[in-house]
Design an enzyme around this catalytic site. Structure first.
Site, PDB file in Angstrom:
ATOM      1  N   SER A 172     -15.892  77.526  16.578  1.00  0.00           N
ATOM      2  CA  SER A 172     -14.750  77.151  15.736  1.00  0.00           C
ATOM      3  C   SER A 172     -14.209  75.740  15.964  1.00  0.00           C
ATOM      4  CB  SER A 172     -13.613  78.148  15.962  1.00  0.00           C
ATOM      5  OG  SER A 172     -13.072  77.988  17.270  1.00  0.00           O
ATOM      6  N   THR A 195     -12.416  79.027   6.193  1.00  0.00           N
ATOM      7  CA  THR A 195     -11.466  77.984   6.554  1.00  0.00           C
ATOM      8  C   THR A 195     -11.229  77.026   5.386  1.00  0.00           C
ATOM      9  OG1 THR A 195     -11.237  76.004   7.935  1.00  0.00           O
ATOM     10  CG2 THR A 195     -13.469  76.758   7.550  1.00  0.00           C
ATOM     11  N   ASP A 196     -10.047  76.410   5.383  1.00  0.00           N
ATOM     12  CA  ASP A 196      -9.772  75.398   4.345  1.00  0.00           C
ATOM     13  C   ASP A 196     -10.654  74.154   4.529  1.00  0.00           C
ATOM     14  OD1 ASP A 196      -8.582  74.311   6.622  1.00  0.00           O
ATOM     15  OD2 ASP A 196      -6.610  74.011   5.715  1.00  0.00           O
ATOM     16  N   GLU A 197     -11.298  74.031   5.706  1.00  0.00           N
ATOM     17  CA  GLU A 197     -12.119  72.830   5.938  1.00  0.00           C
ATOM     18  C   GLU A 197     -13.336  72.766   5.020  1.00  0.00           C
ATOM     19  OE1 GLU A 197     -12.836  71.490   9.884  1.00  0.00           O
ATOM     20  OE2 GLU A 197     -10.870  72.121  10.589  1.00  0.00           O
ATOM     21  N   TYR A 226     -19.299  71.719  11.708  1.00  0.00           N
ATOM     22  CA  TYR A 226     -18.548  72.993  11.708  1.00  0.00           C
ATOM     23  C   TYR A 226     -18.244  73.427  10.273  1.00  0.00           C
ATOM     24  CZ  TYR A 226     -14.421  75.977  11.579  1.00  0.00           C
ATOM     25  OH  TYR A 226     -13.527  76.979  11.264  1.00  0.00           O
ATOM     26  N   LYS A 233     -19.567  76.708   8.024  1.00  0.00           N
ATOM     27  CA  LYS A 233     -18.672  77.709   7.443  1.00  0.00           C
ATOM     28  C   LYS A 233     -18.875  77.784   5.926  1.00  0.00           C
ATOM     29  CE  LYS A 233     -15.844  79.807   9.282  1.00  0.00           C
ATOM     30  NZ  LYS A 233     -15.902  81.138   9.940  1.00  0.00           N
ATOM     31  N   GLY A 293     -15.706  61.160  11.420  1.00  0.00           N
ATOM     32  CA  GLY A 293     -15.582  61.876  10.140  1.00  0.00           C
ATOM     33  C   GLY A 293     -14.261  62.618   9.979  1.00  0.00           C
TER      34      GLY A 293
HETATM   35  P1  NAD Z   1     -12.115  81.133  18.659  1.00  0.00           P
HETATM   36  O1  NAD Z   1     -13.075  80.046  18.979  1.00  0.00           O
HETATM   37  O2  NAD Z   1     -10.815  81.217  19.376  1.00  0.00           O
HETATM   38  O3  NAD Z   1     -12.848  82.551  18.860  1.00  0.00           O
HETATM   39  C1  NAD Z   1     -14.155  82.778  18.436  1.00  0.00           C
HETATM   40  C2  NAD Z   1     -14.608  84.103  19.030  1.00  0.00           C
HETATM   41  O4  NAD Z   1     -15.931  84.375  18.524  1.00  0.00           O
HETATM   42  C3  NAD Z   1     -14.697  84.101  20.550  1.00  0.00           C
HETATM   43  O5  NAD Z   1     -14.190  85.308  21.071  1.00  0.00           O
HETATM   44  C4  NAD Z   1     -16.210  84.009  20.807  1.00  0.00           C
HETATM   45  O6  NAD Z   1     -16.612  84.607  22.020  1.00  0.00           O
HETATM   46  C5  NAD Z   1     -16.753  84.753  19.600  1.00  0.00           C
HETATM   47  N1  NAD Z   1     -18.132  84.368  19.279  1.00  0.00           N
HETATM   48  C6  NAD Z   1     -18.630  83.105  19.155  1.00  0.00           C
HETATM   49  N2  NAD Z   1     -19.943  83.156  18.885  1.00  0.00           N
HETATM   50  C7  NAD Z   1     -20.262  84.480  18.789  1.00  0.00           C
HETATM   51  C8  NAD Z   1     -21.473  85.168  18.519  1.00  0.00           C
HETATM   52  N3  NAD Z   1     -22.626  84.512  18.298  1.00  0.00           N
HETATM   53  N4  NAD Z   1     -21.458  86.514  18.501  1.00  0.00           N
HETATM   54  C9  NAD Z   1     -20.300  87.198  18.747  1.00  0.00           C
HETATM   55  N5  NAD Z   1     -19.156  86.585  19.040  1.00  0.00           N
HETATM   56  C10 NAD Z   1     -19.121  85.245  19.049  1.00  0.00           C
HETATM   57  O7  NAD Z   1     -11.913  81.053  17.088  1.00  0.00           O
HETATM   58  P2  NAD Z   1     -10.591  81.295  16.206  1.00  0.00           P
HETATM   59  O8  NAD Z   1      -9.794  80.056  16.199  1.00  0.00           O
HETATM   60  O9  NAD Z   1      -9.988  82.575  16.596  1.00  0.00           O
HETATM   61  O10 NAD Z   1     -11.261  81.435  14.758  1.00  0.00           O
HETATM   62  C11 NAD Z   1     -11.727  82.699  14.311  1.00  0.00           C
HETATM   63  C12 NAD Z   1     -12.289  82.533  12.916  1.00  0.00           C
HETATM   64  O11 NAD Z   1     -11.301  82.023  12.034  1.00  0.00           O
HETATM   65  C13 NAD Z   1     -13.466  81.552  12.837  1.00  0.00           C
HETATM   66  O12 NAD Z   1     -14.405  82.082  11.935  1.00  0.00           O
HETATM   67  C14 NAD Z   1     -12.847  80.276  12.280  1.00  0.00           C
HETATM   68  O13 NAD Z   1     -13.794  79.552  11.547  1.00  0.00           O
HETATM   69  C15 NAD Z   1     -11.763  80.851  11.388  1.00  0.00           C
HETATM   70  N6  NAD Z   1     -10.577  80.004  11.182  1.00  0.00           N
HETATM   71  C16 NAD Z   1      -9.888  79.507  12.255  1.00  0.00           C
HETATM   72  C17 NAD Z   1      -8.712  78.781  12.028  1.00  0.00           C
HETATM   73  C18 NAD Z   1      -7.913  78.215  13.178  1.00  0.00           C
HETATM   74  O14 NAD Z   1      -6.955  77.475  12.940  1.00  0.00           O
HETATM   75  N7  NAD Z   1      -8.207  78.543  14.422  1.00  0.00           N
HETATM   76  C19 NAD Z   1      -8.260  78.561  10.721  1.00  0.00           C
HETATM   77  C20 NAD Z   1      -9.010  79.078   9.659  1.00  0.00           C
HETATM   78  C21 NAD Z   1     -10.149  79.818   9.904  1.00  0.00           C
HETATM   79  O1  DAU Z   2      -8.039  74.020   9.067  1.00  0.00           O
HETATM   80  C1  DAU Z   2      -8.572  75.123   9.731  1.00  0.00           C
HETATM   81  C2  DAU Z   2      -9.311  74.668  10.978  1.00  0.00           C
HETATM   82  O2  DAU Z   2      -8.317  74.281  11.913  1.00  0.00           O
HETATM   83  C3  DAU Z   2     -10.204  75.759  11.550  1.00  0.00           C
HETATM   84  O3  DAU Z   2     -11.224  76.045  10.630  1.00  0.00           O
HETATM   85  C4  DAU Z   2     -10.810  75.307  12.884  1.00  0.00           C
HETATM   86  O4  DAU Z   2     -11.537  76.372  13.466  1.00  0.00           O
HETATM   87  C5  DAU Z   2      -9.668  74.918  13.816  1.00  0.00           C
HETATM   88  O5  DAU Z   2     -10.189  74.447  15.042  1.00  0.00           O
HETATM   89  C6  DAU Z   2      -8.783  73.848  13.170  1.00  0.00           C
HETATM   90  O6  DAU Z   2      -9.523  72.622  13.014  1.00  0.00           O
HETATM   91  P1  DAU Z   2      -8.842  71.174  13.306  1.00  0.00           P
HETATM   92  O7  DAU Z   2      -9.919  70.215  13.573  1.00  0.00           O
HETATM   93  O8  DAU Z   2      -7.849  70.844  12.244  1.00  0.00           O
HETATM   94  O9  DAU Z   2      -8.004  71.551  14.642  1.00  0.00           O
HETATM   95  P2  DAU Z   2      -7.819  70.781  16.035  1.00  0.00           P
HETATM   96  O10 DAU Z   2      -6.765  71.535  16.778  1.00  0.00           O
HETATM   97  O11 DAU Z   2      -9.099  70.507  16.699  1.00  0.00           O
HETATM   98  O12 DAU Z   2      -7.207  69.400  15.572  1.00  0.00           O
HETATM   99  C7  DAU Z   2      -6.011  69.338  14.801  1.00  0.00           C
HETATM  100  C8  DAU Z   2      -5.710  67.872  14.538  1.00  0.00           C
HETATM  101  O13 DAU Z   2      -5.337  67.255  15.770  1.00  0.00           O
HETATM  102  C9  DAU Z   2      -6.903  67.087  14.023  1.00  0.00           C
HETATM  103  O14 DAU Z   2      -6.435  66.112  13.103  1.00  0.00           O
HETATM  104  C10 DAU Z   2      -7.469  66.400  15.268  1.00  0.00           C
HETATM  105  C11 DAU Z   2      -6.227  66.168  16.102  1.00  0.00           C
HETATM  106  N1  DAU Z   2      -6.422  66.218  17.557  1.00  0.00           N
HETATM  107  C12 DAU Z   2      -7.075  67.279  18.104  1.00  0.00           C
HETATM  108  C13 DAU Z   2      -7.275  67.365  19.467  1.00  0.00           C
HETATM  109  C14 DAU Z   2      -7.996  68.549  20.068  1.00  0.00           C
HETATM  110  C15 DAU Z   2      -5.921  65.202  18.372  1.00  0.00           C
HETATM  111  O15 DAU Z   2      -5.309  64.237  17.869  1.00  0.00           O
HETATM  112  N2  DAU Z   2      -6.113  65.288  19.721  1.00  0.00           N
HETATM  113  C16 DAU Z   2      -6.782  66.324  20.304  1.00  0.00           C
HETATM  114  O16 DAU Z   2      -6.956  66.329  21.543  1.00  0.00           O
END
Ligand code: NAD
Ligand code: DAU
Length: 339
Positions: free
Chosen positions: A85, A125-127, A153, A157, A278
């Site tokens: 993720s 994800t919105d990404e 990533y 997705k 990027g």
């Molecule tokens: P995370 O990285 O915290 O957790 C991912 C989990 O998946 C972990 O428990 C990991 O062990 C498990 N995993 C990874 N590879 C695996 C595999 N091959 N088989 C089984 N388990 C596996 O992720 P998150 O932030 O909780 O995100 C969960 C989902 O939501 C993802 O699909 C991500 O794309 C999506 N998402 C996340 C966000 C966000 O802001 N975090 C926003 C929108 C969508």
């Molecule tokens: O929009 C949904 C996505 O949000 C999910 O699909 C992804 O799984 C999740 O990781 C998240 O992606 P982002 O790249 O937006 O999240 P991140 O927390 O990595 O970064 C948020 C913003 O902060 C981004 O603009 C990068 C910046 N950043 C991030 C880190 C880790 C920093 O400036 N410093 C940092 O150390």
């Protein structure tokens, strides 16, 4: 009702399991997780003895093990959270993202076809929509916005989303997809912006802000995401995509300063580092469809959610300190050592 939740040892999956077990005490939840660096069994420790809960350590790419689990559990619903993720990790090493996020999704859906389910839900994800310009605050991502990805990533997705829609059209698999904006809340792994900044600030370490810190994300409290998925799996229309987001756009630098203020830490900890390759400028979701069709609206205001989140990290220091002292530390050095 039996629900298989993949990736339930991670951030959103664990919050979803807690939410569903509380709301539907008669449901059985089977968590399937590979326990990568992001999976944390200490998160699930409080429910391990719950008779309605089962944890299995399985990789979603392991077809044999996935099929075996379906034979044992006969799930009604599958919610696929399992994924690599973190965008920064995908830039360093795309391969595992393609394996888990694309092949793993295909294998989970093959199992659903083979054994039969009521609903397969793909957590996306919105990404997948790419980014929006900072100078066009009138633009938002709708479900009709073209897929236009920036990172390995988001590309992985998007590929999974297209596969899911193709399984619906070709095999009539009962699929729904949700595309959510950035989540925050308890159990968020401290490599992502908000938990990283809270943990570093509490340890008086530098707060590494990428580029100028003006990139915008649309933040949603994790429980509101769980509520939206609950509505979609029970009431959403098959074959449909639902965007999830709460019109809560914030610049990264403003979030970091807010965390400093809440913890009484000086802005001098903030360090501007080399930008992400990027780097998407702005995400902003239009949630009209899920609101009109399913009545979903976010319930937690950012001011409340961020305070609850900061308090959670203060109250659960051991949870994140254990992570930081482990494998994560090597990763931290690699990602930030030269910046
Ligand atoms: P995370 O990285 O915290 O957790 C991912 C989990 O998946 C972990 O428990 C990991 O062990 C498990 N995993 C990874 N590879 C695996 C595999 N091959 N088989 C089984 N388990 C596996 O992720 P998150 O932030 O909780 O995100 C969960 C989902 O939501 C993802 O699909 C991500 O794309 C999506 N998402 C996340 C966000 C966000 O802001 N975090 C926003 C929108 C969508
Ligand atoms: O929009 C949904 C996505 O949000 C999910 O699909 C992804 O799984 C999740 O990781 C998240 O992606 P982002 O790249 O937006 O999240 P991140 O927390 O990595 O970064 C948020 C913003 O902060 C981004 O603009 C990068 C910046 N950043 C991030 C880190 C880790 C920093 O400036 N410093 C940092 O150390």
């Amino acid at each position: 009702m039996t629900i298989i939740v993949t990736g339930g040892a991670g951030f959103i999956g664990s919050n979803f399991i807690f939410y569903i077990l509380k709301k539907y005490p008669d449901y059985r939840i089977v968590c399937l997780d590979k326990l990568t660096y992001a999976g944390n069994m200490s998160t699930l420790a409080p429910i391990m003895e719950n008779p309605k809960f089962r944890f299995v350590k399985v990789d979603i790419c392991d077809r044999e093990a996935v099929y075996k689990l379906f034979e044992e559990e006969h799930p009604d619903i599958v919610v696929n959270f399992a994924a690599e993720s973190h965008v920064d990790r995908s830039i360093e090493n795309p391969g595992v993202f393609l394996e888990t996020n694309i092949m793993g999704t295909a294998i989970m859906m093959d199992a659903c076809r083979k054994y039969g389910i009521i609903r397969y839900h793909q957590v996306s994800t919105d990404e997948v929509y790419g980014d929006l310009p900072l100078d066009r605050p009138d633009l938002f991502f709708t479900e009709e916005t073209p897929i236009h990805t920036s990172s390995p990533y988001s590309s992985s997705k998007a590929a999974a989303d297209l596969l899911a829609l193709s399984y619906h059209r070709t095999y009539d698999l009962s699929v729904t997809i949700s595309r959510c904006s950035n989540n925050y809340g308890p159990y968020h792994f401290p490599e992502k912006l908000i938990p990283l900044m809270i943990a570093n600030a509490l340890n008086d370490k530098q707060l590494p802000v990428y580029g100028e810190g003006i990139n915008v994300r649309d933040w949603l409290y994790v429980e509101d995401h769980c509520k939206a998925i609950d509505l979609i799996i029970h009431k959403g229309r098959v074959g449909e995509v639902y965007n999830i987001g709460g019109h809560n756009e914030m610049r990264n630098i403003d979030i970091v300063e807010m965390i400093c203020d809440a913890l009484g830490k000086p802005y001098s900890l903030i360090t501007y580092v080399t930008d992400r390759k990027g780097h998407d400028m702005r995400y902003a979701i239009d949630p009209t469809k899920i609101h009109n069709e399913l009545g979903w609206l976010p319930e937690t205001k950012f001011a409340d959610g961020i305070n609850k989140t900061i308090q959670w990290y203060l109250d659960n220091r051991e949870w994140w300190e254990t992570i930081i002292s482990g494998e994560y530390k090597n990763y931290y050095e690699k990602m930030y050592g030269n910046r």
